[in-house]
Scaffold this motif. Sequence first.
Motif, PDB file in Angstrom:
ATOM      1  N   PRO A   1       3.984  18.006  -8.181  1.00 22.78           N
ATOM      2  CA  PRO A   1       5.137  17.723  -9.044  1.00 22.78           C
ATOM      3  C   PRO A   1       5.160  18.510 -10.338  1.00 22.78           C
ATOM      4  O   PRO A   1       6.217  18.649 -10.953  1.00 22.78           O
ATOM      5  CB  PRO A   1       5.010  16.219  -9.326  1.00 22.78           C
ATOM      6  N   HIS A   2       4.004  19.058 -10.788  1.00 26.75           N
ATOM      7  CA  HIS A   2       4.008  19.761 -12.074  1.00 26.75           C
ATOM      8  C   HIS A   2       3.028  20.937 -12.128  1.00 26.75           C
ATOM      9  O   HIS A   2       2.243  21.067 -13.051  1.00 26.75           O
ATOM     10  CB  HIS A   2       3.718  18.792 -13.231  1.00 26.75           C
ATOM     11  N   SER A   3       3.120  21.815 -11.153  1.00 31.56           N
ATOM     12  CA  SER A   3       2.283  23.014 -11.187  1.00 31.56           C
ATOM     13  C   SER A   3       2.951  24.120 -11.990  1.00 31.56           C
ATOM     14  O   SER A   3       4.137  24.399 -11.817  1.00 31.56           O
ATOM     15  CB  SER A   3       2.023  23.532  -9.771  1.00 31.56           C
ATOM     16  N   PRO A   4       2.200  24.799 -12.880  1.00 31.84           N
ATOM     17  CA  PRO A   4       2.778  25.926 -13.619  1.00 31.84           C
ATOM     18  C   PRO A   4       3.012  27.152 -12.753  1.00 31.84           C
ATOM     19  O   PRO A   4       3.633  28.123 -13.199  1.00 31.84           O
ATOM     20  CB  PRO A   4       1.734  26.203 -14.708  1.00 31.84           C
ATOM     21  N   TRP A   5       2.524  27.125 -11.519  1.00 38.91           N
ATOM     22  CA  TRP A   5       2.687  28.270 -10.611  1.00 38.91           C
ATOM     23  C   TRP A   5       3.844  28.045  -9.648  1.00 38.91           C
ATOM     24  O   TRP A   5       3.968  28.748  -8.643  1.00 38.91           O
ATOM     25  CB  TRP A   5       1.384  28.496  -9.839  1.00 38.91           C
ATOM     26  N   ARG A   6       4.703  27.124  -9.981  1.00 41.06           N
ATOM     27  CA  ARG A   6       5.815  26.744  -9.118  1.00 41.06           C
ATOM     28  C   ARG A   6       6.761  27.910  -8.820  1.00 41.06           C
ATOM     29  O   ARG A   6       7.314  28.011  -7.724  1.00 41.06           O
ATOM     30  CB  ARG A   6       6.600  25.620  -9.806  1.00 41.06           C
ATOM     31  N   PHE A   7       6.941  28.831  -9.788  1.00 36.01           N
ATOM     32  CA  PHE A   7       7.961  29.869  -9.656  1.00 36.01           C
ATOM     33  C   PHE A   7       7.395  31.252  -9.332  1.00 36.01           C
ATOM     34  O   PHE A   7       8.158  32.191  -9.162  1.00 36.01           O
ATOM     35  CB  PHE A   7       8.787  29.942 -10.944  1.00 36.01           C
ATOM     36  N   GLY A   8       6.058  31.400  -9.289  1.00 36.65           N
ATOM     37  CA  GLY A   8       5.477  32.700  -8.969  1.00 36.65           C
ATOM     38  C   GLY A   8       4.373  33.097  -9.928  1.00 36.65           C
ATOM     39  O   GLY A   8       3.977  32.329 -10.821  1.00 36.65           O
ATOM     40  N   ASP A   9       3.850  34.338  -9.752  1.00 35.82           N
ATOM     41  CA  ASP A   9       2.691  34.792 -10.498  1.00 35.82           C
ATOM     42  C   ASP A   9       2.997  35.806 -11.603  1.00 35.82           C
ATOM     43  O   ASP A   9       2.131  36.090 -12.419  1.00 35.82           O
ATOM     44  CB  ASP A   9       1.657  35.430  -9.542  1.00 35.82           C
ATOM     45  N   ASP A  10       4.195  36.396 -11.616  1.00 31.44           N
ATOM     46  CA  ASP A  10       4.482  37.359 -12.677  1.00 31.44           C
ATOM     47  C   ASP A  10       4.682  36.610 -13.997  1.00 31.44           C
ATOM     48  O   ASP A  10       4.888  35.398 -14.023  1.00 31.44           O
ATOM     49  CB  ASP A  10       5.740  38.164 -12.326  1.00 31.44           C
ATOM     50  N   TRP A  11       4.630  37.348 -15.109  1.00 28.79           N
ATOM     51  CA  TRP A  11       4.573  36.688 -16.407  1.00 28.79           C
ATOM     52  C   TRP A  11       5.823  35.862 -16.703  1.00 28.79           C
ATOM     53  O   TRP A  11       5.729  34.787 -17.315  1.00 28.79           O
ATOM     54  CB  TRP A  11       4.335  37.713 -17.518  1.00 28.79           C
ATOM     55  N   ARG A  12       6.980  36.313 -16.265  1.00 28.19           N
ATOM     56  CA  ARG A  12       8.192  35.529 -16.486  1.00 28.19           C
ATOM     57  C   ARG A  12       8.138  34.215 -15.708  1.00 28.19           C
ATOM     58  O   ARG A  12       8.521  33.157 -16.215  1.00 28.19           O
ATOM     59  CB  ARG A  12       9.429  36.328 -16.073  1.00 28.19           C
ATOM     60  N   SER A  13       7.676  34.296 -14.476  1.00 23.68           N
ATOM     61  CA  SER A  13       7.572  33.092 -13.646  1.00 23.68           C
ATOM     62  C   SER A  13       6.539  32.125 -14.211  1.00 23.68           C
ATOM     63  O   SER A  13       6.740  30.902 -14.201  1.00 23.68           O
ATOM     64  CB  SER A  13       7.204  33.468 -12.207  1.00 23.68           C
ATOM     65  N   VAL A  14       5.430  32.682 -14.704  1.00 17.52           N
ATOM     66  CA  VAL A  14       4.391  31.824 -15.279  1.00 17.52           C
ATOM     67  C   VAL A  14       4.895  31.159 -16.558  1.00 17.52           C
ATOM     68  O   VAL A  14       4.630  29.978 -16.806  1.00 17.52           O
ATOM     69  CB  VAL A  14       3.104  32.632 -15.548  1.00 17.52           C
ATOM     70  N   ALA A  15       5.623  31.905 -17.385  1.00 16.59           N
ATOM     71  CA  ALA A  15       6.189  31.324 -18.607  1.00 16.59           C
ATOM     72  C   ALA A  15       7.140  30.177 -18.261  1.00 16.59           C
ATOM     73  O   ALA A  15       7.116  29.106 -18.885  1.00 16.59           O
ATOM     74  CB  ALA A  15       6.914  32.400 -19.407  1.00 16.59           C
ATOM     75  N   LYS A  16       7.957  30.397 -17.244  1.00 16.95           N
ATOM     76  CA  LYS A  16       8.881  29.353 -16.791  1.00 16.95           C
ATOM     77  C   LYS A  16       8.101  28.178 -16.206  1.00 16.95           C
ATOM     78  O   LYS A  16       8.443  27.006 -16.451  1.00 16.95           O
ATOM     79  CB  LYS A  16       9.826  29.940 -15.748  1.00 16.95           C
ATOM     80  N   GLY A  17       7.043  28.508 -15.467  1.00 15.37           N
ATOM     81  CA  GLY A  17       6.224  27.457 -14.872  1.00 15.37           C
ATOM     82  C   GLY A  17       5.486  26.630 -15.898  1.00 15.37           C
ATOM     83  O   GLY A  17       5.333  25.407 -15.738  1.00 15.37           O
ATOM     84  N   LEU A  18       5.023  27.270 -16.977  1.00 12.22           N
ATOM     85  CA  LEU A  18       4.356  26.527 -18.042  1.00 12.22           C
ATOM     86  C   LEU A  18       5.302  25.518 -18.675  1.00 12.22           C
ATOM     87  O   LEU A  18       4.923  24.378 -18.958  1.00 12.22           O
ATOM     88  CB  LEU A  18       3.823  27.495 -19.098  1.00 12.22           C
ATOM     89  N   ALA A  19       6.538  25.966 -18.925  1.00 11.80           N
ATOM     90  CA  ALA A  19       7.535  25.057 -19.489  1.00 11.80           C
ATOM     91  C   ALA A  19       7.813  23.899 -18.530  1.00 11.80           C
ATOM     92  O   ALA A  19       7.959  22.744 -18.947  1.00 11.80           O
ATOM     93  CB  ALA A  19       8.824  25.815 -19.802  1.00 11.80           C
ATOM     94  N   TRP A  20       7.876  24.201 -17.236  1.00 13.39           N
ATOM     95  CA  TRP A  20       8.101  23.163 -16.225  1.00 13.39           C
ATOM     96  C   TRP A  20       6.953  22.167 -16.205  1.00 13.39           C
ATOM     97  O   TRP A  20       7.165  20.946 -16.239  1.00 13.39           O
ATOM     98  CB  TRP A  20       8.268  23.805 -14.855  1.00 13.39           C
ATOM     99  N   ALA A  21       5.702  22.666 -16.140  1.00 17.94           N
ATOM    100  CA  ALA A  21       4.539  21.799 -16.023  1.00 17.94           C
ATOM    101  C   ALA A  21       4.293  20.999 -17.298  1.00 17.94           C
ATOM    102  O   ALA A  21       3.796  19.869 -17.252  1.00 17.94           O
ATOM    103  CB  ALA A  21       3.299  22.636 -15.690  1.00 17.94           C
ATOM    104  N   HIS A  22       4.655  21.600 -18.429  1.00 15.05           N
ATOM    105  CA  HIS A  22       4.355  20.963 -19.708  1.00 15.05           C
ATOM    106  C   HIS A  22       5.381  19.900 -20.068  1.00 15.05           C
ATOM    107  O   HIS A  22       5.047  18.911 -20.729  1.00 15.05           O
ATOM    108  CB  HIS A  22       4.311  22.036 -20.805  1.00 15.05           C
ATOM    109  N   TYR A  23       6.614  20.073 -19.592  1.00 14.09           N
ATOM    110  CA  TYR A  23       7.686  19.265 -20.145  1.00 14.09           C
ATOM    111  C   TYR A  23       8.867  19.096 -19.200  1.00 14.09           C
ATOM    112  O   TYR A  23       9.361  17.999 -18.979  1.00 14.09           O
ATOM    113  CB  TYR A  23       8.142  19.943 -21.455  1.00 14.09           C
TER     114      TYR A  23
END
Length: 319
Positions: free
Chosen positions: A131-153
């Motif tokens: 339900p809250h993985s930061p790798w939800r959107f992929g491994d490139d830096w944009r995807s990770v940035a988006k994933g961090l926002a998803w997992a964090h909040y």
Amino acid sequence: MTATPEIATGPAPKRAPEPEVDPEPRGKSERTTVFIFVTVPLIAVAAAVPFAWGWGLTWVDIAIGAVFYLVSGLGITVGFHRCFTHGSFRPNRGLRIALAVAGSLAIEGGVVSWVADHRRHHKYADVEGDPHSPWRFGDDWRSVAKGLAWAHYGYLFLTKERTSAKRFAPDLLRDRDIALVDRMFLPLVAFSLLAPAAIGGLVTMSWWGALTAFFWASLVRVGLLYHVTWSVNSICHTIGEENFEVRDRSRNVWWLAIPSFGESWHNLHHADPTCARHGVLKGQIDISARVIAVFEKLGWATKVRWPNKERLAAKRVSA
């Protein structure tokens, strides 16, 4: 003469597993409520520094906030997480109820839904279904940035799925004490927010003391604990050290160890989820484990699953 019907032989048919998400999705009103609860404390945290430099912060506010942070934070780490989610120890009835109440004061959701979400996270850690993985959107830096926002909040109020408690926390649904505490979540939220203000007002004998205590010991305290908890979901699955072999991307983040009461030794936790101590290496401070040790000495907790040296050695990553 009527023939006797044949009795079926062989193994009984298996029951279909409970669905992993409730068929009824979270409604817009519920997601809006979650958004308000997580956003207002964040605004309070953002305003905290300039507010402190001006006026309104006293030692009374700090003391009340520290006590409520300690109680609610340990309620999450020792209670919701290590006890109810993973069964790291067996508490007596009084301690079990106290831990459920204390964790509810963190306003991170009722004990049943919190545990169900976290058990689902462990089943699908950093793969589809988490339900809250930061790798939800992929491994490139944009995807990770988006994933961090998803997992964090973001996952808290953007996702419509509600983890099925029947599937992931049936034991808590059967526990009458815990089920009652879960139903009392909203009154406990009110207590968590209003009690600091009442204490501040009584100590200072002023409405101003009540207001500043509400700001610092309620809003700022809740917002800070939110960020620390979310950081375990986001940061501790993105950066840090890997000391033990895991199938996911959980890592140890040392600078979060004290505010998270030892939860940021996340790599070991995913390597050995039921272990009562997460900080098992030299210098890894784990306040939650020390609290569990005190409970054990007092006789309030039994069957504590302390680290096993052979098990840890088998999972240790070579330097």
